[in-house]
Design a protein around this motif. Structure first.
Motif, mmCIF file in Angstrom:
data_model
loop_
_atom_site.group_PDB
_atom_site.id
_atom_site.type_symbol
_atom_site.label_atom_id
_atom_site.label_comp_id
_atom_site.label_asym_id
_atom_site.label_seq_id
_atom_site.Cartn_x
_atom_site.Cartn_y
_atom_site.Cartn_z
ATOM 1 N N UNK B 45 43.243 41.759 6.712
ATOM 2 C CA UNK B 45 43.267 40.362 6.264
ATOM 3 C C UNK B 45 41.843 39.867 6.056
ATOM 4 N N UNK B 46 41.531 39.461 4.816
ATOM 5 C CA UNK B 46 40.188 38.955 4.514
ATOM 6 C C UNK B 46 40.260 37.488 4.145
ATOM 7 N N UNK B 47 41.364 36.837 4.522
ATOM 8 C CA UNK B 47 41.568 35.480 4.030
ATOM 9 C C UNK B 47 40.583 34.478 4.651
ATOM 10 N N UNK B 51 37.775 36.666 10.455
ATOM 11 C CA UNK B 51 37.887 38.115 10.239
ATOM 12 C C UNK B 51 36.723 38.636 9.456
ATOM 13 N N UNK B 52 36.845 39.728 8.713
ATOM 14 C CA UNK B 52 38.106 40.407 8.426
ATOM 15 C C UNK B 52 38.763 41.009 9.675
ATOM 16 N N UNK B 53 40.084 40.896 9.728
ATOM 17 C CA UNK B 53 40.857 41.431 10.851
ATOM 18 C C UNK B 53 41.771 42.548 10.369
ATOM 19 N N UNK B 54 41.982 43.516 11.250
ATOM 20 C CA UNK B 54 42.917 44.589 10.918
ATOM 21 C C UNK B 54 43.906 44.784 12.054
ATOM 22 N N UNK B 55 45.113 45.195 11.674
ATOM 23 C CA UNK B 55 46.131 45.522 12.667
ATOM 24 C C UNK B 55 46.161 47.038 12.794
ATOM 25 N N UNK B 56 46.155 47.542 14.026
ATOM 26 C CA UNK B 56 46.223 48.994 14.221
ATOM 27 C C UNK B 56 47.644 49.479 13.945
ATOM 28 N N UNK B 57 47.810 50.279 12.884
ATOM 29 C CA UNK B 57 49.179 50.688 12.527
ATOM 30 C C UNK B 57 49.787 51.642 13.560
ATOM 31 N N UNK B 58 48.941 52.210 14.435
ATOM 32 C CA UNK B 58 49.475 53.160 15.411
ATOM 33 C C UNK B 58 49.709 52.497 16.774
ATOM 34 N N UNK B 59 49.581 51.191 16.786
ATOM 35 C CA UNK B 59 50.044 50.441 17.942
ATOM 36 C C UNK B 59 49.113 50.378 19.135
ATOM 37 N N UNK B 60 47.981 51.110 19.109
ATOM 38 C CA UNK B 60 47.121 51.110 20.291
ATOM 39 C C UNK B 60 46.195 49.901 20.325
ATOM 40 N N UNK B 61 45.619 49.633 19.163
ATOM 41 C CA UNK B 61 44.614 48.564 19.090
ATOM 42 C C UNK B 61 45.246 47.221 18.784
ATOM 43 N N UNK B 77 51.267 37.840 3.135
ATOM 44 C CA UNK B 77 50.308 36.955 2.460
ATOM 45 C C UNK B 77 49.519 37.722 1.399
ATOM 46 N N UNK B 78 49.104 38.950 1.738
ATOM 47 C CA UNK B 78 48.363 39.750 0.761
ATOM 48 C C UNK B 78 49.197 39.993 -0.494
ATOM 49 N N UNK B 79 50.467 40.299 -0.278
ATOM 50 C CA UNK B 79 51.346 40.587 -1.409
ATOM 51 C C UNK B 79 51.514 39.343 -2.294
ATOM 52 N N UNK B 80 51.632 38.192 -1.658
ATOM 53 C CA UNK B 80 51.773 36.944 -2.418
ATOM 54 C C UNK B 80 50.558 36.745 -3.316
ATOM 55 N N UNK B 81 49.370 36.974 -2.748
ATOM 56 C CA UNK B 81 48.166 36.744 -3.557
ATOM 57 C C UNK B 81 48.082 37.721 -4.724
ATOM 58 N N UNK B 82 48.532 38.962 -4.514
ATOM 59 C CA UNK B 82 48.580 39.930 -5.614
ATOM 60 C C UNK B 82 49.526 39.456 -6.706
ATOM 61 N N UNK B 83 50.707 39.057 -6.283
ATOM 62 C CA UNK B 83 51.720 38.629 -7.263
ATOM 63 C C UNK B 83 51.227 37.403 -8.025
ATOM 64 N N UNK B 84 50.567 36.485 -7.306
ATOM 65 C CA UNK B 84 50.079 35.274 -7.965
ATOM 66 C C UNK B 84 49.026 35.619 -9.016
ATOM 67 N N UNK B 85 48.161 36.589 -8.701
ATOM 68 C CA UNK B 85 47.136 36.989 -9.670
ATOM 69 C C UNK B 85 47.785 37.615 -10.900
ATOM 70 N N UNK B 86 48.803 38.439 -10.667
ATOM 71 C CA UNK B 86 49.518 39.054 -11.791
ATOM 72 C C UNK B 86 50.154 37.996 -12.669
ATOM 73 N N UNK B 87 50.831 37.047 -12.014
ATOM 74 C CA UNK B 87 51.493 35.977 -12.766
ATOM 75 C C UNK B 87 50.464 35.132 -13.514
ATOM 76 N N UNK B 88 49.304 34.920 -12.870
ATOM 77 C CA UNK B 88 48.252 34.134 -13.509
ATOM 78 C C UNK B 88 47.785 34.806 -14.796
ATOM 79 N N UNK B 89 47.623 36.126 -14.762
ATOM 80 C CA UNK B 89 47.174 36.872 -15.948
ATOM 81 C C UNK B 89 48.135 36.687 -17.108
#
Lengths: 154, 634
Positions: B45-47, B51-61, B77-89
């Motif tokens: 997440x770079x919003x 941050x930037x903050x990251x989630x540990x996908x392997x559950x330890x961190x 949230x990341x996906x929303x921003x991608x979709x919004x940019x696509x729609x904007x284009x």
């Protein structure tokens, strides 16, 4: 002998080495599949924050006089005579955690449920360890201390 | 040396690139491998600047960002921003066309005209404009105004969403995603995903769906319809594809990017006698225009201009050493082009007020003096012909013919003939079991896959199983190169039922319907199939499916979302970057189906993905109690 070294001038502590390590030691060896495995794969490397703008990626240093080997009562931790690497035989491990107590680098990871430990095996199935390959800033280096010092001084 | 692309033409040119130390997308892609795991899984997440903050996908961190956002919130949230940019284009693309239409109507623009007055009137009526007694230009002015107002509209709904079947519209209202205006939904997608705003992932994703519906039933649909009005509705047309369309003895000019406002006038300008004479004066036999990326599709559909290549081939086109100029506007233009062009004589010219590139000459293009600017650009290209270094020319021999130019409207005639122009024959063919269903295979090409080969493999498998395929964008160009867009392909690759239909009607088993904004032609075709009756009362009941096997752009995310929210099952090659959240992945791949009728699936193997689509189509056929396929293999 070849080991993994980390150039702290370049390390950003991004954690890519950790992820690559966990994937390499997963069943599927694929990012998207490995995160759904049970049990989840476990990394043997840590990206640590040291202080403002200083981070380091650490793991097993394959010490010449390895404290973990000396401390291991079951003989699970041993020095490979051919490669001089510190290796771990999980079948002989009894989970006494003495290696964890003695390792000065915190390089041994505990698997509480299976009552064994895990450590860096330098990725025997690969030319270059997964963490070195994944390092985005090329701060991780596989080679001899001499080679590493030379690279850092240039 | 880059990894082999699986495509001999590309590989040959990549060898030349390697000999000359030119780095291409494949080299740079390999330097990026392995890709950052946090980014790939969508858990970075770079919003905000906690941050930037990251989630540990392997559950330890860390399992939460500094603000407390977890993997569900972050990836959605990341996906929303991608979709919004696509729609904007896509919506900006539509906005430019609406502006051109308005300026034409006002009489401020002289180089464009209304090429399809019937469609203008039809669209004006849809937008509740009284057309009686008004001239085309007056209608154009009013229509342009009304459409641009819809961009700023704050309440109500989009006019073109009324084209959708009732059930789709009800679904959108029930789930609170019915778009109110065009710009508001893109803006709100951004504001809702600010730190500490919308955090409940299902609610967060509503913004992605709303912004994407704005794309499909708003910006893109406007872009398609207005392009047809301004530049003419396409008719089936035969043309050529692949880098072999470049010519040894002509001035080769590549049009690259997306908006037809530029490319269409370039086609007109290239026929200017004076310029053709100038080309001859410089020793060339003529001017040879060809296209790259979606611009290629725009000029292919309307003028039969050959398609030189897809997104991934843009650098290779320059490496042929035979390109005098590449003229670009917006989207999918690699910033690496000037570096590649340094080794050759190729002039790179950027034209859009929206996009400049380091190392390119910028000649800004405006509707007011369109033809004049186009001629100026062409002159630069022609004058550059003398600088071509013959020893560096390596034009591949490979080219392929294709038939393109299918639209929602002309498909009537192609299926029913002028005697019975309706969707009836298509619906009947599906009902009687000659055609299993329809699949849209679309999207970009990506070095993560084998450079277009995924498209061709998937499409071959689909038509083998009697699925009629419709295509757009770089996917269309990939399959065209494989020879799938010719009527003859039916004999070679199609199942017996589909073959029979293609043979009777004389169409290819794979229909090219245009650029990436023209995916809306597929939406409107689905609406027509529903209207015609017999194969379901809403889009989600139709035996249809969609795929983007090599997607890479944010626009592809928006397109995928509007198809899913419109009731269509969509399979993509590499997963959306949400895999770090089990909840989000499960939601968009499963739980969302009862709400919209569509859902996402991720499958990298093109054959397996084709079978996911076939299974889905079969499921729909079963629900409709349609007959088994006539020519099904036992």
């Amino acid at each position: 002998m070849k080991k993994i070294y980390c150039n702290i001038k370049k390390c950003l502590g991004c954690g890519s080495c950790e992820i690559a390590c966990a994937i390499e030691h997963s069943k599927s060896r694929e990012l998207n599949k490995s995160i759904a495995e049970s049990p989840l794969p476990v990394k043997r490397r840590k990206a640590e924050f040291v202080e403002e703008s200083v981070s380091i990626s650490t793991g097993c240093h394959h010490c010449e006089n390895a404290a973990c080997v000396t401390a291991c009562m079951s003989g699970a931790m041993y020095k490979d005579k051919k490669t001089a690497l510190t290796q771990h035989d999980k079948d002989r491990c009894v989970g006494c955690w003495m290696c964890i107590m003695t390792c000065p680098f915190g390089a041994v990871t505990r698997l509480r449920e299976e009552k064994i430990v895990l450590k860096c095996d330098l990725c025997p199935d690969r030319d270059k360890p997964a963490c070195v390959e994944a390092c985005q800033t090329k701060s991780l280096f596989l080679g001899t201390l001499k080679e590493f010092t030379k690279i850092c001084s240039t | 040396m880059a990894k082999p692309t699986g495509n001999p033409i590309n590989d040959k040119l990549l060898e030349i690139a390697a000999q000359n130390n030119i780095s291409t997308v494949w080299d740079r892609f390999m330097e990026q491998e392995p890709h950052c795991g946090f980014g790939t899984l969508g858990v970075c997440c770079k919003i905000c600047n906690l941050g930037p903050c990251r989630i540990d996908p392997f559950g330890e961190g860390a399992q939460k960002g500094a603000c407390g956002a977890d993997a569900d919130t972050i990836s959605s949230r990341n996906l929303v921003r991608n979709a919004a940019a696509g729609a904007a284009c896509h919506s900006d693309h539509g906005r430019d066309l609406a502006w051109t239409l308005l300026e034409l109507g006002r009489g401020h623009v002289k180089d464009y005209s209304i090429k399809d007055p019937a469609k203008l009137k039809k669209l004006a009526v849809e937008f509740s404009i009284k057309i009686d007694g008004k001239g085309d230009l007056k209608i154009a002015e009013e229509l342009g105004e009304v459409i641009l107002k819809e961009y700023g509209q704050q309440e109500g709904e989009l006019t073109l969403t009324k084209r959708a079947p009732k059930k789709q519209r009800d679904n959108w209202k029930k789930t609170n995603v019915n778009p109110r205006g065009i710009d508001i939904e893109v803006v709100q997608a951004m504001s809702r995903t600010h730190i500490g705003c919308d955090n409940e992932y299902k609610h967060v994703l509503e913004s992605a769906i709303r912004a994407s519906l704005v794309d499909g039933w708003g910006g893109s649909m406007i872009a398609t319809d207005l392009s047809d009005i301004l530049f003419g509705s396409p008719e089936p047309i035969r043309a050529e594809v692949n880098l072999g369309v470049l010519k040894e003895d002509e001035v080769n000019i590549l049009l690259h990017g997306h908006e037809p406002i530029l490319s269409d006038i370039m086609v007109t300008a290239s026929q200017d006698k004076e310029l053709v004479e100038l080309a001859k004066k410089y020793g060339a036999k003529g001017i040879n225009l060809s296209g790259i990326c979606c611009t290629a599709a725009e000029v292919l559909m309307r003028h039969g201009v050959p398609m030189a290549g897809s997104f991934l081939q843009q650098e290779l086109a320059i490496i042929t050493g035979a390109v005098e100029a590449m003229i670009v506007d917006i989207q999918c233009i690699m910033p690496s082009l000037p570096e590649v062009a340094k080794s050759f004589h190729t002039k790179l010219i950027s034209t859009s007020p929206k996009a400049k590139f380091v190392g390119m000459e910028h000649i800004e293009f405006h509707e007011k003096d369109a033809l004049e600017t186009a001629k100026k650009i062409l002159r630069i290209a022609i004058e550059n012909y003398k600088n071509r270094n013959r020893s560096k020319v390596n034009i591949p021999k490979e080219k392929m013919t294709l038939v393109a130019g299918f639209t929602m409207e002309n498909i009537f005639y192609n299926l029913g003939g002028s005697f019975r122009p309706s969707y009836r024959p298509l619906n009947d063919a599906i009902i009687s079991g000659r055609i299993r269903g329809v699949a849209g295979v679309i999207g970009c090409d990506n070095p993560k896959n084998e450079s277009g080969l995924c498209h061709a493999e998937m499409v071959k498998e689909l038509i083998k199983n009697d699925v009629l395929v419709v295509q757009t964008g770089c996917s269309g160009s990939a399959c065209a190169k494989a020879g799938l867009l010719t009527p003859e392909a039916a004999f070679k690759f199609a199942g017996d039922g589909l073959k029979e239909i293609c043979e009777t009607v004389g169409i290819p088993p794979v229909l090219h319907t245009g650029s990436c904004v023209d995916n809306t032609r597929i939406l409107t075709a689905c609406c027509e199939m529903v209207k015609e009756g017999g194969i379901g009362n809403s889009i989600d009941e139709l035996p249809v499916a969609g795929a983007a096997p090599e997607w890479m752009s944010e626009k592809a995310i928006a397109i995928g979302w509007y198809f899913v929210a419109s009731g269509i099952f969509v399979v993509i090659g590499t997963p959306l970057r949400v895999m770090g959240s089990k909840n989000v992945t499960n939601y968009i791949c499963n739980e969302i189906e009862p709400l919209y009728g569509g859902k996402w699936a991720f499958e990298g193997d093109p054959i397996k993905a084709a079978h996911l689509m076939v299974e889905h189509i079969d499921k729909k056929r079963e629900a409709l109690k349609l007959k088994p396929l006539i020519c099904a293999k036992v």
